[in-house]
Enzyme design. Structure first.
Site, PDB file in Angstrom:
ATOM      1  N   GLU A  84       0.895  -1.163   0.075  1.00 42.77           N
ATOM      2  CA  GLU A  84       0.070   0.002   0.073  1.00 42.77           C
ATOM      3  C   GLU A  84       0.810   1.305   0.042  1.00 42.77           C
ATOM      4  O   GLU A  84       0.881   2.089   0.741  1.00 42.77           O
ATOM      5  CB  GLU A  84      -0.959   0.034   1.332  1.00 42.77           C
ATOM      6  CG  GLU A  84      -2.077  -0.937   0.885  1.00 42.77           C
ATOM      7  CD  GLU A  84      -2.963  -0.988   2.230  1.00 42.77           C
ATOM      8  OE1 GLU A  84      -4.116  -1.685   2.139  1.00 42.77           O
ATOM      9  OE2 GLU A  84      -2.885  -0.014   3.355  1.00 42.77           O
ATOM     10  N   GLU A 112      -5.756  -7.679  -0.931  1.00 44.29           N
ATOM     11  CA  GLU A 112      -6.673  -7.379   0.276  1.00 44.29           C
ATOM     12  C   GLU A 112      -8.228  -7.223  -0.352  1.00 44.29           C
ATOM     13  O   GLU A 112      -8.402  -6.248  -1.286  1.00 44.29           O
ATOM     14  CB  GLU A 112      -6.380  -6.311   0.841  1.00 44.29           C
ATOM     15  CG  GLU A 112      -4.957  -6.521   1.948  1.00 44.29           C
ATOM     16  CD  GLU A 112      -4.651  -5.502   2.711  1.00 44.29           C
ATOM     17  OE1 GLU A 112      -5.229  -4.658   3.358  1.00 44.29           O
ATOM     18  OE2 GLU A 112      -3.454  -5.152   2.830  1.00 44.29           O
TER      19      GLU A 112
END
Length: 565
Positions: A239, A300
């Site tokens: 991320e 995710e």
């Protein structure tokens, strides 16, 4: 350098026709020997002696070629390699073992031996198409895993690793992402053994390492994990926590040149080297991304806490993420609820309010509802029928969701059951007294709110033989002492109670009354001194708080269990 031929000055007898010197005329039927090649000598043919009277025109019989002696290998020498070894997949995790020995010398004065297991497989990321293992397209059904245990933190034993993998396989998963750091080497060994695809990730969360530090850590991680067949991808952070200057550093230490991912980009560009791994996309965006052109595989999705559980929307998302042409599966967040056992608070499990309980398992691997939902949706054997047709004849369509296996390798059974719709009355009919048994009243009168139906007039009686209940279940209705075991009485008290019951039975035997639906058992003989308590039988289908169970309107064919068991 010219190659000179050394010919014998005189050819041996019987081989003159086989020796040709250069310079002879080819028109005489004799072939020149090519330059640079020695002439081939023909051995002299032996004249075989014939027996008296044997036909001289008979050709001699050739001798059979001698059998080859079995190849002898020194002790410990490996057998010859199979030209087509068994390949490794998550469904067929075939492994081989290699022993590498460095003999005593300058670098290892006492010698050194390394033993490692490995598997044969190929892996391709075909841009605009999908992920291919050994030439076949695969879909990853994975979860994000933290290395965590309440009592030991991030220090885990091999037993904990094995339990994690066993539960993942039980939930029909085939992949796991290492979030957000490389795992223990023992965990990767077990992934090779059990069959799990792995995303091995460089440490980092929202930030990244500087270039020299990242390169040093990448070299150490790849050198340790490079031979594991379970690893398909290298993750360069998470991320936004990646250093793009180190994207090409993985291939310098990896002979397989595995693909590198940027998990969950937070800002453009969202695609990296043909892969789109954006996190937590809504349904409309997911449908758009699965149409391409990049391969969509979110590292995710479906947060276990903020999205209401992993199983809440998986049945809606998964047809897009597994069947669309540019979909390659995804990874749920996350595996377990991370909580710390606080020794300063009597081992209370502290999950920091709602920041850590986002798994499908509890802190000590307690199975939650999402576990069973994921296992059902990701089952490799699927029955696509939502409801049975009106002309159902017993044949069910079965869909195979394995990537490499067929359904001949599994066994399963199915049952056809019919459940009553919500609000329908119980299908269990109340028991009526047996024709051979005299009528008998219930020792407990029905309560005021009883709704038990009476046996219809002229109905054929149905025998009801409930077994003798235990003392803990002697009270089946609400009230003080219901469900609690009866206190133990003395022998003299039990004898007095038995005599009292015998007298009451003798008085009632002369004038029997109609039996209620709850108690239809035959009474004992008047002369018997039975000390068995007569207890209304409890319904086996209704809950304990329902009027049917409270008034005991139906007989159960099994022994009632004590309350609280």
């Amino acid at each position: 350098m010219e190659l000179r031929r050394h010919l014998p000055s005189r050819a041996p007898r019987g081989a003159a026709a086989a020796v040709h010197r250069p310079g002879r005329d080819r028109r005489q039927g004799r072939r020149r020997v090519p330059p640079g090649r020695l002439p081939r000598r023909q051995p002299a043919r032996r004249q075989r002696s014939r027996c008296p009277g044997e036909d001289p025109r008979r050709r001699p019989r050739r001798r059979a070629a001698p059998r080859r002696r079995a190849e002898r290998r020194p002790p410990g020498h490996a057998a010859r390699a199979d030209p087509s070894p068994a390949t490794w997949t998550a469904e067929t995790p075939n492994l081989y073992r290699v022993d590498v020995t460095l003999h005593a010398g300058t670098f290892a004065p006492s010698g050194h031996t390394l033993t490692q297991r490995f598997g044969f497989r190929t892996f391709e990321l075909r841009r605009g198409d999908g992920l291919y293992l050994n030439g076949r397209r695969i879909v990853l059904k994975g979860v994000n895993r933290h290395s965590f245990w309440p009592e030991t933190g991030r220090t885990l034993s091999p037993e904990r690793h094995r339990e994690d993998i066993r539960l993942m396989k039980e939930a029909n998963m085939n992949a796991v992402r290492m979030s957000h750091y490389p795992p223990d080497a023992e965990f990767l060994d077990l992934c090779d053994e059990a069959g799990l695809y792995v995303l091995d990730e460089l440490g980092g969360w929202q930030g990244h390492y500087d270039t020299p530090t990242g390169r040093r850590l990448i070299a150490q991680m790849v050198a340790r994990d490079v031979n594991h067949p379970s690893i398909l991808f290298w993750d360069n952070g998470n991320e936004g926590g990646w250093n793009t200057e180190n994207d090409d550093e993985f291939a310098k230490h990896d002979p397989q040149s595995r693909p590198v991912l940027h998990p969950g980009p937070l800002s453009p560009p969202f695609a990296f080297r043909g892969m789109n791994t954006r996190h937590y996309r809504e349904y409309d965006e997911t449908a758009k991304f699965t149409d391409g052109p990049e391969i969509f595989m979110p590292t995710e999705f479906l947060h276990g806490l903020f999205d209401g559980g992993h199983g809440a929307g998986l049945d809606d998302f998964w047809p897009l993420m597994s069947e669309k042409p540019h979909a390659a599966g995804g990874f749920l967040w996350s595996w377990v609820d991370e909580a710390v056992a606080r020794t300063d608070e009597n081992d209370r499990l502290d999950a920091r309010r709602d920041l850590a309980p986002d798994g499908m398992l509890g802190p000590h691997h307690e199975k939650e509802g999402s576990f069973y939902a994921v296992r059902e949706i990701w089952s490799p054997v699927q029955i696509p029928l939502r409801e049975l047709p009106a002309d159902f004849a017993g044949a069910l369509p079965v869909r195979n969701r394995y990537d490499f296996l067929n359904l001949s390798t599994v066994t399963f059974e199915w049952r056809l059951m019919k459940f009553a719709p919500p609000g329908a009355p119980s299908s269990t009919a109340p028991c009526s007294p047996s024709a051979a048994s005299p009528a008998r009243t219930s020792p407990r009168a029905p309560t005021a709110n009883s709704s038990s139906p009476s046996p219809p007039t002229g109905a054929k009686p149905t025998p009801c033989s409930s077994p003798r209940p235990t003392r803990a279940s002697a009270s089946s209705g609400p009230g003080p002492g219901a469900g609690s075991p009866a206190p133990r009485r003395s022998a003299s008290h039990r004898r007095r109670r038995a005599r009292s019951r015998w007298r009451r039975t003798a008085r009632r035997s002369s004038s029997p009354r109609a039996a209620t639906p709850c108690d239809s058992r035959a009474p004992p003989a008047a002369s018997s001194r039975s000390n068995a308590t007569r207890t209304p039988c409890r319904s086996a289908m209704a809950p304990a708080s329902s009027p049917i169970a409270a008034t005991s309107a139906c007989c159960s064919r099994s022994r009632p269990r004590p309350a609280g068991s």
